[in-house]
Design an enzyme around this catalytic site. Structure first.
Site, PDB file in Angstrom:
ATOM      1  N   LYS A 101       0.871  -1.195   0.000  1.00 57.05           N
ATOM      2  CA  LYS A 101       0.000   0.000   0.000  1.00 57.05           C
ATOM      3  C   LYS A 101       0.890   1.221   0.000  1.00 57.05           C
ATOM      4  O   LYS A 101       2.005   1.185   0.516  1.00 57.05           O
ATOM      5  CB  LYS A 101      -0.882  -0.006   1.249  1.00 57.05           C
ATOM      6  CG  LYS A 101      -2.048   0.942   1.203  1.00 57.05           C
ATOM      7  CD  LYS A 101      -3.107   0.492   0.227  1.00 57.05           C
ATOM      8  CE  LYS A 101      -4.453   0.400   0.818  1.00 57.05           C
ATOM      9  NZ  LYS A 101      -5.380  -0.495   0.229  1.00 57.05           N
TER      10      LYS A 101
HETATM   11  N1  GLU Z   1      -7.343  -0.293  -3.013  1.00 57.71           N
HETATM   12  C1  GLU Z   1      -8.141  -1.470  -3.138  1.00 57.71           C
HETATM   13  C2  GLU Z   1      -8.104  -2.284  -1.861  1.00 57.71           C
HETATM   14  O1  GLU Z   1      -7.834  -1.776  -0.817  1.00 57.71           O
HETATM   15  C3  GLU Z   1      -7.791  -2.271  -4.366  1.00 57.71           C
HETATM   16  C4  GLU Z   1      -6.417  -2.832  -4.398  1.00 57.71           C
HETATM   17  C5  GLU Z   1      -6.002  -3.420  -5.723  1.00 57.71           C
HETATM   18  O2  GLU Z   1      -6.812  -3.507  -6.633  1.00 57.71           O
HETATM   19  O3  GLU Z   1      -4.839  -3.768  -5.819  1.00 57.71           O
HETATM   20  O4  GLU Z   1      -8.448  -3.444  -1.839  1.00 57.71           O
END
Ligand code: GLU
Length: 433
Positions: free
Chosen positions: A119
């Protein structure tokens, strides 16, 4: 230990809400104890593998340079490349990224997607910048990350305050860095792109759709009729707005909605399409003509059956848990619930469906997008949506079985399943050298 909760009527800063990584660690520890995890594996998972902070300058529209701080935390990659969103928020911080990155590891493991967890994002309030500035901020951040991202290494996606445009800028910047020969093989460096730039059909609505699949399965298990039931939703961004639209197609009535700008209610129902248009124009649900303005504290006490928190982390504290009258909380957001609040909800007989189980539609379709990019294919919308539905339902059934057999809550069961898969992999592979 008493934890701070969101203040009456207002939004507290993320800092005041407590340390998100400590909270994530507490949740995961509970599942680690349940499966009696190998301490060697627990040690590895207790910290992210890499924590990267980049400070980079960007030229503003007025010609001045401003420094920005960007993050990318790579929690674990034993099951596949690091994977997870990039969020833009004025209060973005390292502990938040660490928690969110670790949740991605367990989310992918739970759904058997061959990805790890990551993240990142930028400490920036995107509302304070023009589109041109946001483009330069995004491109410069991508350049600063350099080879710390890549289609086989770490794959960003949209998250809070980022979208397909952000991803397309990232992809284009990365493509230009790798050079001519590899340009078209690296589309999968990010997911959540627009369809024209190599994205997947169905990715935009995927997270909201996944939330609704979980609600549908829950309703079937409980013999609960969604037609005419009342729903309240906090946050009307990508997840909240799509969940509202898809739920209303099933006959559910949206009786309350809130976001950082304010809270509104209408017991006759709020039209999610019209509200979406209002939010698109004004940036908030506040001031929407088809509902009455209410206070934040009253929102949680509305007569409703289902609550979808789809805003930021740690919005649901002890007072909110006490006020809620619903039967089910479905975490569209990542980490919206304090552990103490969850204990209260469970004590009241409310089912809390955790983020890593129900908001995974996004990363599941991200996986399909990544596969399509690898194979230079474009799958049809129905194909994507069918696969998503099957995957969500399979995982739902696995978690439900675990909850029943182990007499535990849904969050602990979801982590436990993910942890067992990670542990299995570490046991087989060991560590190098
Ligand atoms: N930001 C989204 C999550 O927290 C999607 C993550 C992604 O598609 O890699 O799941």
């Amino acid at each position: 230990m008493p934890l701070p909760t969101v203040k009456e009527g207002g939004v507290t800063s993320l800092k005041e809400r407590g340390n998100l990584f400590e909270i994530a660690t507490r949740q995961i520890d509970k599942a680690m104890k349940l499966i009696n995890i190998d301490p060697d594996v627990a040690q590895i998972l207790a910290q992210p593998k890499n924590e990267l902070i980049v400070n980079f300058p960007v030229r503003m529209d007025n010609g001045k340079f401003v420094m920005f701080k960007g993050y990318r935390v790579q929690h674990n990659n034993i099951l596949g490349p690091y994977k997870g969103g990039m969020r833009y928020h004025q209060e973005a911080n390292l502990d938040e990224m660490k928690a969110l990155a670790s949740w991605m590891t367990y989310k992918s493991a739970l759904h058997e997607i061959p990805f790890g967890g990551g993240k990142g994002g930028i400490k920036v309030d995107p509302r304070q910048h023009s589109k041109a500035e946001l483009e330069r901020i995004t491109r410069r951040f991508t350049a600063a990350l350099g080879s710390n991202i890549g289609p086989e290494y770490d794959i960003p996606a949209p998250d809070v305050n980022t979208n397909s445009q952000t991803m397309v800028w990232m992809m284009d910047t990365y493509m230009n860095i790798v050079g001519t020969g590899d340009r078209n093989t690296v589309r999968g460096v990010v997911t959540g792109k627009s369809v024209t730039s190599g994205g997947s059909h169905g990715r935009a609505e995927a997270t909201g759709q996944g939330v609704v699949h979980c609600i549908t399965e829950w309703a079937r298990d409980r013999n609960f009729n969604l037609d005419g039931c009342h729903v309240i939703i906090q946050g009307f961004g990508n997840v909240g707005s799509y969940a509202a639209r898809l739920l209303s197609q099933k006959g559910a009535v949206i009786v309350g909605v809130g976001d950082a700008g304010g809270y509104i209610a209408n017991s006759e129902g709020i039209n999610p399409h019209k509200l979406g248009e209002h939010v698109h124009k004004t940036g908030s649900v506040a001031g929407y003509k088809g509902a009455q303005k209410i206070e934040r504290a009253d929102f949680f006490g509305l007569d409703a059956h289902i609550f979808v928190p789809a805003a930021l982390e740690l919005e649901l504290g002890v007072p909110e848990a006490k006020a809620l009258k619903v039967k089910m909380v479905v975490e569209g957001a990542n980490g919206p619930t304090y552990p103490e609040a969850e204990d209260i909800l469970i004590g009241k007989g409310i089912d809390v469906i955790p983020d890593i189980l129900c908001n995974s539609g996004g990363v599941i379709v991200s996986y399909y997008e990544w596969l399509q990019n690898k194979r230079a294919e474009q799958w049809e919308l129905d194909d994507v949506l069918d696969r998503l539905e099957r995957r969500m339902k399979q995982t739902w059934a696995t978690v439900r079985h675990y909850v029943t057999v182990n007499k535990t809550d849904w969050r602990t069961a979801s982590y436990a399943i993910g942890l067992e898969r990670l542990q299995h992999c570490y046991r087989e592979r060991g560590i190098f050298p």
